[in-house]
Design a protein around this motif. Structure first.
Motif, PDB file in Angstrom:
ATOM      1  N   ILE A  63      86.216  39.328  -2.348  1.00  7.91           N
ATOM      2  CA  ILE A  63      85.139  40.051  -3.026  1.00  7.91           C
ATOM      3  C   ILE A  63      85.616  41.470  -3.308  1.00  7.91           C
ATOM      4  N   TRP A  64      85.363  41.939  -4.526  1.00  8.59           N
ATOM      5  CA  TRP A  64      85.810  43.277  -4.923  1.00  8.59           C
ATOM      6  C   TRP A  64      85.242  44.315  -3.973  1.00  8.59           C
ATOM      7  N   MET A  65      86.137  45.088  -3.374  1.00 11.97           N
ATOM      8  CA  MET A  65      85.726  46.126  -2.432  1.00 11.97           C
ATOM      9  C   MET A  65      86.546  47.385  -2.657  1.00 11.97           C
ATOM     10  N   LEU A  66      85.878  48.521  -2.721  1.00 15.38           N
ATOM     11  CA  LEU A  66      86.540  49.812  -2.853  1.00 15.38           C
ATOM     12  C   LEU A  66      86.384  50.606  -1.572  1.00 15.38           C
ATOM     13  N   THR A  67      87.338  51.476  -1.299  1.00 13.67           N
ATOM     14  CA  THR A  67      87.201  52.401  -0.183  1.00 13.67           C
ATOM     15  C   THR A  67      86.378  53.597  -0.663  1.00 13.67           C
ATOM     16  N   VAL A  68      85.952  54.439   0.271  1.00 12.64           N
ATOM     17  CA  VAL A  68      85.176  55.622  -0.088  1.00 12.64           C
ATOM     18  C   VAL A  68      85.972  56.509  -1.049  1.00 12.64           C
ATOM     19  N   GLU A  69      87.253  56.743  -0.715  1.00 12.07           N
ATOM     20  CA  GLU A  69      88.095  57.594  -1.551  1.00 12.07           C
ATOM     21  C   GLU A  69      88.269  57.004  -2.952  1.00 12.07           C
ATOM     22  N   SER A  96      86.864  58.840  -6.454  1.00 10.86           N
ATOM     23  CA  SER A  96      87.828  59.242  -7.477  1.00 10.86           C
ATOM     24  C   SER A  96      87.786  58.351  -8.722  1.00 10.86           C
ATOM     25  N   ALA A  97      86.982  57.285  -8.699  1.00 13.35           N
ATOM     26  CA  ALA A  97      86.910  56.350  -9.828  1.00 13.35           C
ATOM     27  C   ALA A  97      86.156  56.963 -11.004  1.00 13.35           C
ATOM     28  N   SER A  98      86.403  56.420 -12.189  1.00 10.62           N
ATOM     29  CA  SER A  98      85.685  56.878 -13.380  1.00 10.62           C
ATOM     30  C   SER A  98      84.232  56.430 -13.294  1.00 10.62           C
ATOM     31  N   ILE A  99      83.396  57.049 -14.103  1.00  7.37           N
ATOM     32  CA  ILE A  99      81.978  56.704 -14.096  1.00  7.37           C
ATOM     33  C   ILE A  99      81.760  55.242 -14.458  1.00  7.37           C
ATOM     34  N   TRP A 100      82.579  54.729 -15.385  1.00  4.04           N
ATOM     35  CA  TRP A 100      82.418  53.343 -15.813  1.00  4.04           C
ATOM     36  C   TRP A 100      82.840  52.362 -14.720  1.00  4.04           C
ATOM     37  N   LYS A 101      83.873  52.728 -13.986  1.00  3.70           N
ATOM     38  CA  LYS A 101      84.304  51.870 -12.886  1.00  3.70           C
ATOM     39  C   LYS A 101      83.248  51.840 -11.783  1.00  3.70           C
ATOM     40  N   ARG A 102      82.644  53.004 -11.525  1.00  4.72           N
ATOM     41  CA  ARG A 102      81.569  53.066 -10.517  1.00  4.72           C
ATOM     42  C   ARG A 102      80.384  52.200 -10.933  1.00  4.72           C
ATOM     43  N   GLY A 124      80.435  49.645 -12.997  1.00  2.00           N
ATOM     44  CA  GLY A 124      80.851  48.249 -12.898  1.00  2.00           C
ATOM     45  C   GLY A 124      80.837  47.746 -11.459  1.00  2.00           C
ATOM     46  N   TYR A 125      81.283  48.612 -10.558  1.00  2.00           N
ATOM     47  CA  TYR A 125      81.315  48.245  -9.141  1.00  2.00           C
ATOM     48  C   TYR A 125      79.902  48.079  -8.594  1.00  2.00           C
ATOM     49  N   ARG A 126      79.027  48.998  -8.943  1.00  2.00           N
ATOM     50  CA  ARG A 126      77.637  48.919  -8.474  1.00  2.00           C
ATOM     51  C   ARG A 126      76.950  47.659  -9.005  1.00  2.00           C
ATOM     52  N   LEU A 127      77.220  47.332 -10.263  1.00  2.00           N
ATOM     53  CA  LEU A 127      76.639  46.121 -10.837  1.00  2.00           C
ATOM     54  C   LEU A 127      77.172  44.888 -10.119  1.00  2.00           C
ATOM     55  N   TYR A 128      78.475  44.868  -9.891  1.00  2.00           N
ATOM     56  CA  TYR A 128      79.116  43.738  -9.218  1.00  2.00           C
ATOM     57  C   TYR A 128      78.520  43.518  -7.831  1.00  2.00           C
ATOM     58  N   ARG A 129      78.301  44.614  -7.085  1.00  2.00           N
ATOM     59  CA  ARG A 129      77.805  44.512  -5.705  1.00  2.00           C
ATOM     60  C   ARG A 129      76.285  44.440  -5.619  1.00  2.00           C
TER      61      ARG A 129
END
Length: 344
Positions: free
Chosen positions: A126-132, A136-142, A144-149
């Motif tokens: 499952i897609w997982m990001l660390t805090v760092e 540091s991610a772009s707004i679009w990546k954030r 996308g990540y929030r939607l995914y989770r």
């Protein structure tokens, strides 16, 4: 845990790694046969009440999860002693659960070899990001990540994307045998569904199959999610990563009520499964009960597992999952400490 203790723990799994043909056949009979019967009863109940259909579908969905566990064991060649028998049954149960055997076998093997390894994420997990990474991610990546989770997307739309769409295509660089297995699975699914639609009508087919598919799919993703997403889990960079620690500390013991444990093929003993994938599902509980060091592994229940919904990011410094708000607070505090340290 020392290297010697880790080696000893893996050796303790050896007595449970041999499948029992009678147990495997019995599991086929008490799982696949009742599923077919319940599917037929759900169809017949359409003329009585759709509420009754839904009730039957819930039980059938539970059995479909159990069928997936049989499929899962076949992918590890742990359900039967004979590899060919595992492939045949794995392909058949893959058609029922709409999972291509060879493709998922490869992906899942990678998952076992890299689970909890921060440097080897991206295959079978499952897609997982660390805090760092999140900060540091772009707004679009954030976004996308929030939607995914998001639970609605992950457990609602997730099964549709994973099972109906993603499973239909071969991965890049897949070998010919794997590609052929995917094609055979796809053609078989189309043939089976077409036959059912011609026999009972496409409306009746969808009214029965849709709730079974959606309920079992959501349950399956939930099981996978919760067994690797709990507060004090285990994640390390490759240089510090250890297989046994990843198994017993990075995979939870999901302690379920007996009926649910049966429906889910005892996959709640996920720490045992990751420690030794060769242990068939009907021996996981015995392996846990008879191995003292495993009694202290991270344990979650139906109630406590709901807390995992708030765990979004991995905090590498504190070695735990945190929510988005906590992550932002953590990063602000670290920046403030860095500034103070710089001026001092």
């Amino acid at each position: 845990m020392t290297k010697e203790k880790q080696l000893h723990l893996r050796k303790q799994m050896a007595p449970y790694e041999k499948s029992n043909t009678n147990s495997s056949i019995m599991q086929i009979l008490n799982t696949i046969v009742p599923f077919i019967i319940l599917w037929f009863l759900a169809y017949k109940s359409l003329s009585i009440s759709y509420f009754l259909t839904i009730g039957i579908s819930v039980i059938a969905a539970g059995l479909l999860v159990r069928i997936f566990i049989i499929f899962h064991d076949c992918c590890h060649y742990s359900f039967f002693k004979n590899r060919k028998a595992n492939k045949i049954l794995g392909t058949i149960t893959g058609i029922i659960t709409i999972f291509p055997f060879s493709q998922w076998q490869h992906e899942h093997s990678v998952h076992h070899a890299t689970s909890s390894n921060l440097d080897k994420r991206g295959v079978g997990d499952i897609w997982m990001l660390t805090v760092e990474e999140y900060i540091s991610a772009s707004i679009w990546k954030r976004i996308g990540y929030r939607l995914y989770r998001n639970p609605i997307i992950m457990f609602g739309l997730g099964p549709i994307y994973q099972f109906v769409i993603k499973n239909r295509f071969n991965r890049k660089n897949a070998r010919m045998n794997e590609r052929l297995n995917t094609y055979i699975t796809n053609v078989s699914i189309v043939a089976l569904y077409s036959l059912l639609c011609m026999t009972i009508g496409w409306e009746s087919f969808l009214l029965v199959q849709a709730p079974i598919f959606l309920i079992s799919g959501s349950a399956g993703i939930w099981l996978f999610y919760v067994q690797h997403t709990f507060e004090d889990s285990y994640f390390e960079e490759d240089q510090n990563w250890e297989y046994v620690k990843a198994a017993v500390e990075g995979s939870s013991f999901y302690k379920l009520p007996k009926p649910l444990q049966w429906m889910t093929g005892s996959i709640g003993y996920h720490h045992v499964h990751h420690l030794s994938p060769k242990v068939p599902n009907y021996k996981l509980e015995d392996a846990h009960n008879n191995t003292q060091p495993l009694h202290n592994v991270p344990t979650i229940t139906l109630k406590t597992s709901l807390q995992s919904l708030k765990f979004r990011l991995w905090d590498e410094h504190n070695k735990q999952f945190v929510a988005y708000k906590e992550a932002i607070t953590i990063m602000k505090n670290r920046k403030e400490k860095q500034l103070v340290s710089k001026f001092n």
